[in-house]
Write a protein that holds these residues in place. Structure first.
Motif, short mmCIF file in Angstrom:
data_model
loop_
_atom_site.label_atom_id
_atom_site.label_comp_id
_atom_site.label_asym_id
_atom_site.label_seq_id
_atom_site.Cartn_x
_atom_site.Cartn_y
_atom_site.Cartn_z
N LYS A 111 -1.01 2.19 -1.24
CA LYS A 111 -0.62 3.62 -1.05
C LYS A 111 -1.56 4.69 -1.77
CE LYS A 111 3.72 2.27 1.08
NZ LYS A 111 3.78 0.99 1.15
N ASP A 144 6.63 0.93 -2.98
CA ASP A 144 5.16 1.34 -3.53
C ASP A 144 4.88 2.93 -3.38
OD1 ASP A 144 4.86 -1.33 -4.43
OD2 ASP A 144 4.18 -1.84 -2.61
N GLY A 266 5.11 -2.07 7.62
CA GLY A 266 6.84 -1.72 7.45
C GLY A 266 6.85 -0.64 8.08
N ASN A 267 6.44 0.76 7.75
CA ASN A 267 6.66 1.69 8.52
C ASN A 267 5.46 2.22 9.54
OD1 ASN A 267 8.62 3.98 8.46
ND2 ASN A 267 8.04 4.72 6.59
N PHE A 268 4.72 1.37 9.68
CA PHE A 268 3.59 1.39 10.89
C PHE A 268 2.39 2.40 10.50
CE2 PHE A 268 1.96 1.44 15.28
CZ PHE A 268 2.02 0.00 15.44
N ASN A 270 -0.14 2.31 7.82
CA ASN A 270 -1.38 1.60 7.57
C ASN A 270 -1.75 1.07 8.98
OD1 ASN A 270 -3.37 0.55 6.10
ND2 ASN A 270 -2.09 -0.86 5.05
N THR A 424 -2.54 -5.24 0.59
CA THR A 424 -1.85 -4.20 0.26
C THR A 424 -1.39 -4.23 -1.02
OG1 THR A 424 0.10 -5.11 1.32
CG2 THR A 424 -1.30 -3.47 2.68
C1 LIG Z 1 4.13 0.20 2.33
C2 LIG Z 1 3.42 -1.06 2.16
C3 LIG Z 1 3.29 -1.79 3.32
C4 LIG Z 1 3.67 -1.33 4.83
O1 LIG Z 1 2.71 -0.28 4.93
P1 LIG Z 1 3.36 0.48 6.09
O2 LIG Z 1 2.19 1.71 6.25
O3 LIG Z 1 4.44 1.33 5.74
O4 LIG Z 1 3.34 -0.18 7.33
C5 LIG Z 1 3.02 -3.39 3.01
N1 LIG Z 1 2.56 -3.84 1.98
C6 LIG Z 1 2.77 -3.08 0.83
C7 LIG Z 1 2.44 -3.74 -0.46
C8 LIG Z 1 3.10 -2.01 0.81
O5 LIG Z 1 3.25 -1.17 -0.55
#
Ligand SMILES: *Cc1c(COP(=O)(O)O)cnc(C)c1O
Length: 494
Positions: A111, A144, A266-268, A270, A424
């Motif tokens: 992020k 994060d 997660g939140n879609f 990325n 990530t």
């Molecule tokens: C936020 C996060 C994700 C999920 O990313 P999204 O953009 O919300 O799908 C995956 N891994 C890590 C370590 C993150 O911080």
């Protein structure tokens, strides 16, 4: 470039306005009126550029109102906060598998790539729009985003930031990172509940017209740093292009060859950035959506029905513990042929009965671009162990989910397209679970875990984590969800 809302009832005259507003007035998400294109000629030129120049090339396609020279300076400044000024180095793991390490920034998660740049996009965006008010950023975080946003916005001129996290939903290191945040314009509060509770509480404040009016009278406007904000999404589009350029530069592919990307989701946000890159002309094969036990997206891609009426699991990949993936709205908007009315109806259904369904035609169309699967926590840990044993490479608990799903995908399809897994987070951010996956015995204390992980793996402990040990804990407040608004008002008064 004009921006429209996925729900069709509002728009923004330019990217700056979309970024400052964060969320559209009708509750929808801003999307560009059309996708700008990057030709193979331009892609060729990007190969010799450094990351900041690549970023400026991609970003300026959307952010036409921002001065290009200045944007380049802002990118250089943002990405100088990463190891070797490179937020997205690509590492080869085996014949067809590459890992793009997006975690070498200030807070050790991907992020940072967007949130080191967002303060500039927002402050400059407000100037472009002639906005004089103070900007208050509200963030709901599964761990994060909060830290990355706090770090990006600390002591930014004319901006205050307040972060809410689920009291029991983040790792020890994540909590410590946030509680020790420095800066005069920041506040951090824990909400009793899970991430969706946090996100809902914040969304409700954003959509409350009365509060908006009251604040405006006090000279304050809201904005968001969540991935619903286009300013969060667009910097993430760059690294898909950047990885592609790196693969050409290292002779792994020729221009025009397809590349698959695997994204722990997660939140879609990325993975959606990857979809945007594809819409802009990048030769992307499959986008592989990897989930943990909260596999609502896996089911969605398989059945065409998005259904949040299910149990919520707290897992060892907490940043993916999400049932309502907000950015999916942007995808289903595109997939419906940009039918805003249909999208608004589906979102209303999601709110009232907790589910909605695509048509069969839409579902089939989706499977051309996407593959989705999930793995459970045991499989996640096994993958960390296997990859460490076989390649000496240490995965964090989120990236391991992606690698596991990549293996499933390859076994299932026999597809041998070059594949980039988006990594990530640093394994040190989730040291306890990573350590238990490769070693078994795990100390209680988070710092002892980190040291032990270093002994076992020889991967250096990031300086950012070492520094946490001696920092003062400034924020320890825990509230109920219903007290969120009061906490915000209190913070504004300070
Ligand atoms: C936020 C996060 C994700 C999920 O990313 P999204 O953009 O919300 O799908 C995956 N891994 C890590 C370590 C993150 O911080």
């Amino acid at each position: 470039m004009k921006f429209v809302s996925t729900r069709g009832q509002s728009e923004a005259s330019c990217s700056a306005s979309a970024i400052v507003k964060g969320l559209a007035e009708d509750g929808g998400l801003f999307v560009p009126e059309k996708f700008p294109q990057i030709s193979f000629d331009e892609l060729n030129q990007m190969i010799d550029m450094d990351y900041a120049e690549r970023a400026c090339t991609v970003l300026h396609k959307y952010l036409e109102e921002y001065d290009k020279e200045e944007l380049l300076c802002a990118c250089e400044k943002a990405y100088s906060k990463f190891e070797d000024c490179d937020p997205a180095p690509v590492v080869k793991i085996d014949e067809n598998t590459f890992i793009m390490e997006l975690f070498h920034g200030p807070t050790l998660a991907f992020k940072d790539v967007a949130l080191t740049l967002l303060p500039y996009l927002l402050r400059k965006g407000a100037d472009i729009c002639g906005i004089k008010e103070q900007i208050l950023i509200l963030v709901a975080t599964s761990g994060d985003t909060g830290k990355a946003a706090l770090e990006g916005f600390k002591d930014a001129q004319g901006i205050k930031i307040m972060v809410f996290y689920p009291s029991e939903g983040v790792s020890d290191m994540q909590k410590l990172q946030m509680c020790t945040q420095e800066g005069d314009n920041v506040n951090v509060v824990a909400i009793k509940g899970n991430f969706d509770d946090c996100q809902t509480a914040v969304k409700n404040i954003f959509s409350d017209k009365k509060i908006e009016r009251e604040l405006k009278e006090k000279g304050v406007i809201f904005s968001s740093a969540n991935s619903m904000n286009f300013g969060r999404l667009v910097p993430q589009v760059t690294y898909y292009f950047s990885a592609y350029c790196d693969l050409i530069a290292s002779g792994e592919i020729k221009i025009g060859d397809k590349v698959n990307f695997v994204v722990p989701t997660g939140n879609f946000g990325n993975i959606l950035a990857g979809y945007y890159a594809k819409q802009m002309g990048l030769p992307v094969g499959k986008l592989i959506c990897a989930s943990n036990d909260n596999n609502v997206l896996t089911e969605f891609f398989a059945s065409g029905t998005y259904d949040i009426n299910r149990e919520f699991y707290k897992t060892i990949s907490p940043s993916m513990d999400i049932l309502i993936s907000s950015n999916l709205e942007r995808l289903i908007f595109e997939q419906s042929g940009r039918d805003a009315k249909l999208t608004a109806n589906r979102m209303a259904e999601l709110k009232t009965k907790g589910n909605y369904s695509l048509t069969d035609k839409e579902k089939t169309a989706l499977s051309k671009d996407f593959f989705a699967d999930f793995c459970d926590q045991l499989e996640c840990k096994e993958t960390i162990g296997e990859v460490f044993d076989e390649y000496g490479y240490l995965l964090d608990t989120h990236t391991a989910v992606a690698v596991n799903v990549k293996n499933t995908y390859c076994d299932y399809t026999k597809d041998n397209t070059p594949t980039v897994v988006l990594s990530t987070a640093s394994p040190y951010k989730f040291a306890k679970d990573v350590l238990s996956a490769i070693n078994g015995k795990v100390p209680e204390d988070a710092f002892k875990c980190a040291n032990k992980l270093y002994e076992v793996s020889a991967l250096p402990v990031p300086d950012q984590l070492v520094a946490l040990k001696t920092k003062e804990k400034r924020f320890t407040q825990i509230i109920n969800r219903t007290e969120t608004l009061n906490a915000v008002i209190e913070f504004i008064g300070k």
